[in-house]
Design a protein around this motif. Structure first.
Motif, PDB file in Angstrom:
ATOM      1  N   ALA A   3     -37.686  -7.571  74.278  1.00 13.66           N
ATOM      2  CA  ALA A   3     -37.493  -8.127  75.479  1.00 13.66           C
ATOM      3  C   ALA A   3     -36.367  -8.671  75.863  1.00 13.66           C
ATOM      4  CB  ALA A   3     -38.871  -8.817  75.833  1.00 13.66           C
ATOM      5  N   ALA A   4     -35.895  -8.705  77.211  1.00 11.63           N
ATOM      6  CA  ALA A   4     -34.781  -9.225  77.666  1.00 11.63           C
ATOM      7  C   ALA A   4     -34.803 -10.887  77.503  1.00 11.63           C
ATOM      8  CB  ALA A   4     -34.439  -8.832  79.121  1.00 11.63           C
ATOM      9  N   ALA A   5     -33.822 -11.580  77.300  1.00  6.36           N
ATOM     10  CA  ALA A   5     -33.722 -13.010  77.276  1.00  6.36           C
ATOM     11  C   ALA A   5     -34.433 -13.478  78.176  1.00  6.36           C
ATOM     12  CB  ALA A   5     -32.539 -13.604  76.707  1.00  6.36           C
ATOM     13  N   PRO A   6     -35.188 -14.628  78.455  1.00  7.17           N
ATOM     14  CA  PRO A   6     -35.720 -15.041  79.804  1.00  7.17           C
ATOM     15  C   PRO A   6     -34.569 -15.524  80.646  1.00  7.17           C
ATOM     16  CG  PRO A   6     -36.948 -15.774  77.769  1.00  7.17           C
ATOM     17  CD  PRO A   6     -35.848 -15.108  77.437  1.00  7.17           C
ATOM     18  N   ARG A   7     -34.473 -15.401  81.853  1.00  7.55           N
ATOM     19  CA  ARG A   7     -33.694 -16.037  82.812  1.00  7.55           C
ATOM     20  C   ARG A   7     -34.278 -17.260  83.243  1.00  7.55           C
ATOM     21  NH1 ARG A   7     -29.369 -14.741  85.912  1.00  7.55           N
ATOM     22  NH2 ARG A   7     -29.130 -15.808  87.785  1.00  7.55           N
ATOM     23  N   TRP A   8     -33.595 -18.366  83.221  1.00  9.82           N
ATOM     24  CA  TRP A   8     -34.238 -19.565  83.360  1.00  9.82           C
ATOM     25  C   TRP A   8     -33.832 -20.322  84.963  1.00  9.82           C
ATOM     26  CZ3 TRP A   8     -37.705 -21.657  80.504  1.00  9.82           C
ATOM     27  CH2 TRP A   8     -38.049 -21.034  79.132  1.00  9.82           C
ATOM     28  N   ASP A   9     -34.791 -20.816  85.465  1.00  7.76           N
ATOM     29  CA  ASP A   9     -34.510 -21.338  87.012  1.00  7.76           C
ATOM     30  C   ASP A   9     -34.754 -23.010  86.851  1.00  7.76           C
ATOM     31  OD1 ASP A   9     -34.709 -22.367  89.532  1.00  7.76           O
ATOM     32  OD2 ASP A   9     -36.129 -20.722  90.120  1.00  7.76           O
ATOM     33  N   TYR A  67     -27.050 -28.901  73.677  1.00  7.37           N
ATOM     34  CA  TYR A  67     -26.757 -27.487  73.327  1.00  7.37           C
ATOM     35  C   TYR A  67     -28.000 -26.751  74.138  1.00  7.37           C
ATOM     36  CZ  TYR A  67     -23.672 -29.139  69.985  1.00  7.37           C
ATOM     37  OH  TYR A  67     -22.630 -29.759  69.210  1.00  7.37           O
ATOM     38  N   ASP A  68     -27.446 -25.478  74.899  1.00  6.81           N
ATOM     39  CA  ASP A  68     -28.435 -24.704  75.457  1.00  6.81           C
ATOM     40  C   ASP A  68     -27.931 -23.214  75.474  1.00  6.81           C
ATOM     41  OD1 ASP A  68     -31.302 -25.450  76.979  1.00  6.81           O
ATOM     42  OD2 ASP A  68     -30.651 -23.288  77.383  1.00  6.81           O
ATOM     43  N   ASN A  69     -28.756 -22.032  75.442  1.00  6.91           N
ATOM     44  CA  ASN A  69     -28.339 -20.784  75.622  1.00  6.91           C
ATOM     45  C   ASN A  69     -28.269 -20.170  76.990  1.00  6.91           C
ATOM     46  OD1 ASN A  69     -30.942 -20.241  75.770  1.00  6.91           O
ATOM     47  ND2 ASN A  69     -30.817 -18.612  73.720  1.00  6.91           N
ATOM     48  N   SER A  70     -28.665 -20.920  77.915  1.00  6.06           N
ATOM     49  CA  SER A  70     -29.074 -20.661  79.252  1.00  6.06           C
ATOM     50  C   SER A  70     -27.925 -21.098  80.199  1.00  6.06           C
ATOM     51  CB  SER A  70     -30.400 -20.954  79.833  1.00  6.06           C
ATOM     52  OG  SER A  70     -30.370 -20.921  81.305  1.00  6.06           O
ATOM     53  N   ARG A 167     -45.071  -2.385  79.592  1.00  4.36           N
ATOM     54  CA  ARG A 167     -44.039  -2.980  80.026  1.00  4.36           C
ATOM     55  C   ARG A 167     -43.768  -4.258  79.324  1.00  4.36           C
ATOM     56  NH1 ARG A 167     -42.629  -2.708  86.335  1.00  4.36           N
ATOM     57  NH2 ARG A 167     -40.962  -3.632  85.459  1.00  4.36           N
ATOM     58  N   LEU A 168     -44.974  -4.897  78.933  1.00  7.88           N
ATOM     59  CA  LEU A 168     -44.905  -6.213  78.404  1.00  7.88           C
ATOM     60  C   LEU A 168     -45.079  -6.234  76.811  1.00  7.88           C
ATOM     61  CD1 LEU A 168     -46.558  -8.096  81.191  1.00  7.88           C
ATOM     62  CD2 LEU A 168     -44.006  -7.902  80.937  1.00  7.88           C
ATOM     63  N   ARG A 169     -45.139  -4.960  76.097  1.00  2.00           N
ATOM     64  CA  ARG A 169     -45.770  -5.134  74.766  1.00  2.00           C
ATOM     65  C   ARG A 169     -44.804  -6.011  73.979  1.00  2.00           C
ATOM     66  NH1 ARG A 169     -48.604  -0.947  72.902  1.00  2.00           N
ATOM     67  NH2 ARG A 169     -48.013   0.351  74.862  1.00  2.00           N
ATOM     68  N   GLU A 170     -43.605  -6.151  74.155  1.00  2.00           N
ATOM     69  CA  GLU A 170     -42.594  -6.859  73.474  1.00  2.00           C
ATOM     70  C   GLU A 170     -42.399  -8.313  73.865  1.00  2.00           C
ATOM     71  OE1 GLU A 170     -41.933  -5.840  70.291  1.00  2.00           O
ATOM     72  OE2 GLU A 170     -43.033  -4.148  70.614  1.00  2.00           O
ATOM     73  N   THR A 171     -42.912  -8.680  75.005  1.00  2.00           N
ATOM     74  CA  THR A 171     -42.649  -9.836  75.770  1.00  2.00           C
ATOM     75  C   THR A 171     -43.238 -11.223  75.153  1.00  2.00           C
ATOM     76  OG1 THR A 171     -42.052  -8.306  77.805  1.00  2.00           O
ATOM     77  CG2 THR A 171     -42.397 -10.876  78.153  1.00  2.00           C
ATOM     78  N   LEU A 172     -44.418 -10.991  75.131  1.00  2.00           N
ATOM     79  CA  LEU A 172     -45.166 -12.490  74.887  1.00  2.00           C
ATOM     80  C   LEU A 172     -45.697 -12.424  73.291  1.00  2.00           C
ATOM     81  CD1 LEU A 172     -47.471 -12.802  78.204  1.00  2.00           C
ATOM     82  CD2 LEU A 172     -45.123 -13.941  77.373  1.00  2.00           C
ATOM     83  N   PRO A 223     -40.615 -15.182  80.385  1.00  2.00           N
ATOM     84  CA  PRO A 223     -40.084 -13.979  79.952  1.00  2.00           C
ATOM     85  C   PRO A 223     -40.905 -12.754  80.691  1.00  2.00           C
ATOM     86  CG  PRO A 223     -40.709 -15.489  78.321  1.00  2.00           C
ATOM     87  CD  PRO A 223     -41.073 -16.130  79.451  1.00  2.00           C
ATOM     88  N   VAL A 224     -41.915 -12.990  81.178  1.00  2.00           N
ATOM     89  CA  VAL A 224     -42.559 -11.982  82.266  1.00  2.00           C
ATOM     90  C   VAL A 224     -41.966 -11.801  83.350  1.00  2.00           C
ATOM     91  CG1 VAL A 224     -44.582 -11.362  83.405  1.00  2.00           C
ATOM     92  CG2 VAL A 224     -44.968 -12.252  81.233  1.00  2.00           C
ATOM     93  N   LEU A 225     -41.631 -12.919  84.007  1.00  2.00           N
ATOM     94  CA  LEU A 225     -40.887 -12.976  85.325  1.00  2.00           C
ATOM     95  C   LEU A 225     -39.419 -12.082  84.974  1.00  2.00           C
ATOM     96  CD1 LEU A 225     -41.502 -16.308  86.823  1.00  2.00           C
ATOM     97  CD2 LEU A 225     -42.780 -14.342  87.304  1.00  2.00           C
ATOM     98  N   THR A 226     -39.012 -12.322  83.907  1.00  2.00           N
ATOM     99  CA  THR A 226     -37.572 -11.572  83.751  1.00  2.00           C
ATOM    100  C   THR A 226     -37.845 -10.140  83.521  1.00  2.00           C
ATOM    101  OG1 THR A 226     -36.546 -13.534  82.675  1.00  2.00           O
ATOM    102  CG2 THR A 226     -35.724 -11.592  82.158  1.00  2.00           C
ATOM    103  N   GLU A 227     -38.750  -9.677  82.740  1.00  2.00           N
ATOM    104  CA  GLU A 227     -39.263  -8.315  82.389  1.00  2.00           C
ATOM    105  C   GLU A 227     -39.492  -7.623  83.574  1.00  2.00           C
ATOM    106  OE1 GLU A 227     -38.830  -5.395  79.612  1.00  2.00           O
ATOM    107  OE2 GLU A 227     -38.179  -7.565  79.130  1.00  2.00           O
TER     108      GLU A 227
END
Length: 269
Positions: A3-9, A67-70, A167-172, A223-227
């Protein structure tokens, strides 16, 4: 495919900033005196920096790095909080991934608030983190312990339904995201630390319509919203209805129970 890395808001995350800051304040209250003045502090997974700023209130002269990766979170943190602190310290922010971060210098406190549940196998980093503490320094962490609660269980059930599972098999993937409190105690004591481990269930009283959905849009649902991207609205509609049943609104708001696990480990002098 992973799954793609989550995009944070950051703005969505900060909508419940007061409730989210409470566990961090409770964690800080159990951190003992630090061995150096001014202290050197690392905040792993600093997010938008609002909690990191509380460290400067507790240790006014400290040099603190969040420190953060977003990129989104770091941009907000730098805009709102970076620079000299009123007590003569400094607050800065840097890109780093908690999955691979190791101390490049001695720290008096390494702290992580509601981040390590996103880091598979994070206890394997404890030896390096404790090793990077000054003698008498502290490793402190807080992680959500609510993966079996309706907010997360319902999300997983919908993600595994025929409509979404491909679509979400690897997300959660929540299995093994955190240790039990006893597991954290065992790992930290084995490293020669004096450890204080506990758990607390907060009863957040949330106002407004669909407040639990609004909460998880800033964290666990990312993660779901990003995917799903533009298709996420259909998933959210299903999830909203399930949450309304699981967390009915009352006369004073919606009660959202939230269990969290805490650990404070002091390295030997």
């Amino acid at each position: 495919m992973p799954a793609a890395a989550p995009r944070w808001d950051p703005s969505q995350y900060l909508r419940h900033a007061d409730h989210r800051a409470r566990p961090f304040a409770d964690l800080l209250a159990r951190v003992p005196a630090l061995p150096r003045e001014p202290a050197r502090i690392a905040d792993l997974g600093c997010g938008p920096g609002n909690a990191t700023a509380l460290l400067a209130e507790r240790w006014p002269t400290a040099h603190i790095t969040g420190y953060d990766n977003s990129p989104q979170m770091l941009r907000r943190a730098r805009t709102d909080h970076a620079g000299p602190t009123p007590g003569g310290g400094r607050l800065d922010f840097a890109a780093a991934d908690a999955r691979t971060w190791t101390p490049a210098e001695p720290y008096d406190l390494i702290i992580s608030n509601a981040t390590l549940q996103w880091v598979p196998g994070h206890p394997a980093s404890f030896p390096a983190w404790v090793g990077g503490l000054t003698p008498g320094g502290t490793l402190a962490l807080q992680v959500p312990g609510n993966f079996d609660s309706p907010s997360h269980r319902l999300m997983r059930e919908i993600a595994r339904s025929p409509r979404w599972r491909d679509r979400l098999r690897e997300t959660l993937r929540h299995d093994g995201a955190i240790l039990t409190p006893a597991g954290y105690l065992d790992r930290l004591v084995a490293l020669g630390c004096r450890a204080d481990v506990w758990e607390t269930t907060y009863l957040h009283l949330l106002p407004g319509e669909d407040p639990v959905l609004d909460w998880v849009k800033g964290t666990g649902l990312r993660p779901v919203l990003t995917e799903l991207g533009p298709d996420a609205d259909a998933f959210v509609d299903e999830y909203r209805e399930a949450l309304r049943t699981a967390y009915p609104a009352g006369g004073h708001g919606t009660v959202f129970p939230f269990r969290r696990v805490f650990a404070v480990a002091r390295k030997a002098d």
